[in-house]
Each structure stands twice: as C-alpha cells, then as structure tokens.
Design a protein around this motif. Sequence first.
Motif, PDB file in Angstrom:
ATOM      1  N   ASP A 143       0.834  -1.190   0.000  1.00  0.00           N
ATOM      2  CA  ASP A 143       0.000   0.000   0.000  1.00  0.00           C
ATOM      3  C   ASP A 143       0.874   1.248   0.000  1.00  0.00           C
ATOM      4  O   ASP A 143       1.846   1.343   0.748  1.00  0.00           O
ATOM      5  N   LYS A 144       0.506   2.196  -0.841  1.00  0.00           N
ATOM      6  CA  LYS A 144       1.164   3.504  -0.906  1.00  0.00           C
ATOM      7  C   LYS A 144       0.134   4.504  -0.395  1.00  0.00           C
ATOM      8  O   LYS A 144      -0.971   4.590  -0.937  1.00  0.00           O
ATOM      9  N   ALA A 189       3.400   9.753  -1.990  1.00  0.00           N
ATOM     10  CA  ALA A 189       3.881   8.369  -2.046  1.00  0.00           C
ATOM     11  C   ALA A 189       3.414   7.686  -3.327  1.00  0.00           C
ATOM     12  O   ALA A 189       4.159   6.907  -3.932  1.00  0.00           O
ATOM     13  N   ILE A 190       2.197   7.980  -3.753  1.00  0.00           N
ATOM     14  CA  ILE A 190       1.672   7.387  -4.992  1.00  0.00           C
ATOM     15  C   ILE A 190       2.463   7.901  -6.195  1.00  0.00           C
ATOM     16  O   ILE A 190       2.840   7.126  -7.075  1.00  0.00           O
ATOM     17  N   HIS A 203       5.708   6.225  -6.298  1.00  0.00           N
ATOM     18  CA  HIS A 203       5.495   4.842  -6.730  1.00  0.00           C
ATOM     19  C   HIS A 203       5.390   4.766  -8.251  1.00  0.00           C
ATOM     20  O   HIS A 203       6.050   3.933  -8.884  1.00  0.00           O
TER      21      HIS A 203
END
Length: 130
Positions: free
Chosen positions: A43-44, A49-50, A53
């Motif tokens: 999980d991000k 963070a996304i 990613h």
Amino acid sequence: MSAIDIVGQYGAAMAAGDMQALAETFAADAVWHQPGRSQVSGDKVGSEAIMAHLGHFMELSGGTFVLETDSVTESGDLVSATVRFRAAREGYADLDQHGVDVFRVAAGRIAEVWLISEDQQAEDAFWGHA
C-alpha cells in the motif's frame, strides 16, 4: 464532475506523461493498493507516495511503462477500468498484460485504487525484488 470523469483525467494524464496533472487527480490521503510480492508491492499512502510509486515504475522500466485504458464503467463513487499495461526491462521478459483497476472517488479526487493483473506471478517476476 462525475467519478468517471475524474478517472478519465487520471487516464489522460498517465497517457500524456503529465505528472502534475496526474498528481492533481489524487486526494492528499489517497491509498494505492499494489498487489503481489515484488519490490513495488504494498500500500502507498498519500498522493506524494503514490506519485513516487508511479515514478518508480518509470525508473525500473527505463521509461517504457505504458498504461492504456480499454473501457471504463461507473457505479456511484466506484469506477472500474479494464487496462493493458506494458513495459520492458533489461534482463527480464517484457511485461504485457491486461487487468482491471478499481478507483474510489471522493470529493472530486481519487481516494483509493485497487489493481488486479491477469498474471500476478509474471508481473512480480518483471518488477523483481529489492
């Protein structure tokens, strides 16, 4: 703007490689659920963070990662998209798969994303382990 329109903006930004527009489609506290057992799995949490990613996908694939949306359906705040994703990585078999991405939209932003690949084991092998 409807949930399907927000996901459409996400898809257009992904296709154009417009990271600024892409970032704007996510809620600040959005959660991205990346399945599997590779170095990109897990999980991000949070738009930053996304975005990191998604940047990691581009880094690992030498900029070859491409996501194409085939069809999109909506039910309230949920949107499902059938997708095809491709990438190349030196020393690994090319990645070319179909899948389903499910989005939950809230307050005009993507709040949560779940991904389903047609062959998770092959995808894990492509992304490798840290």
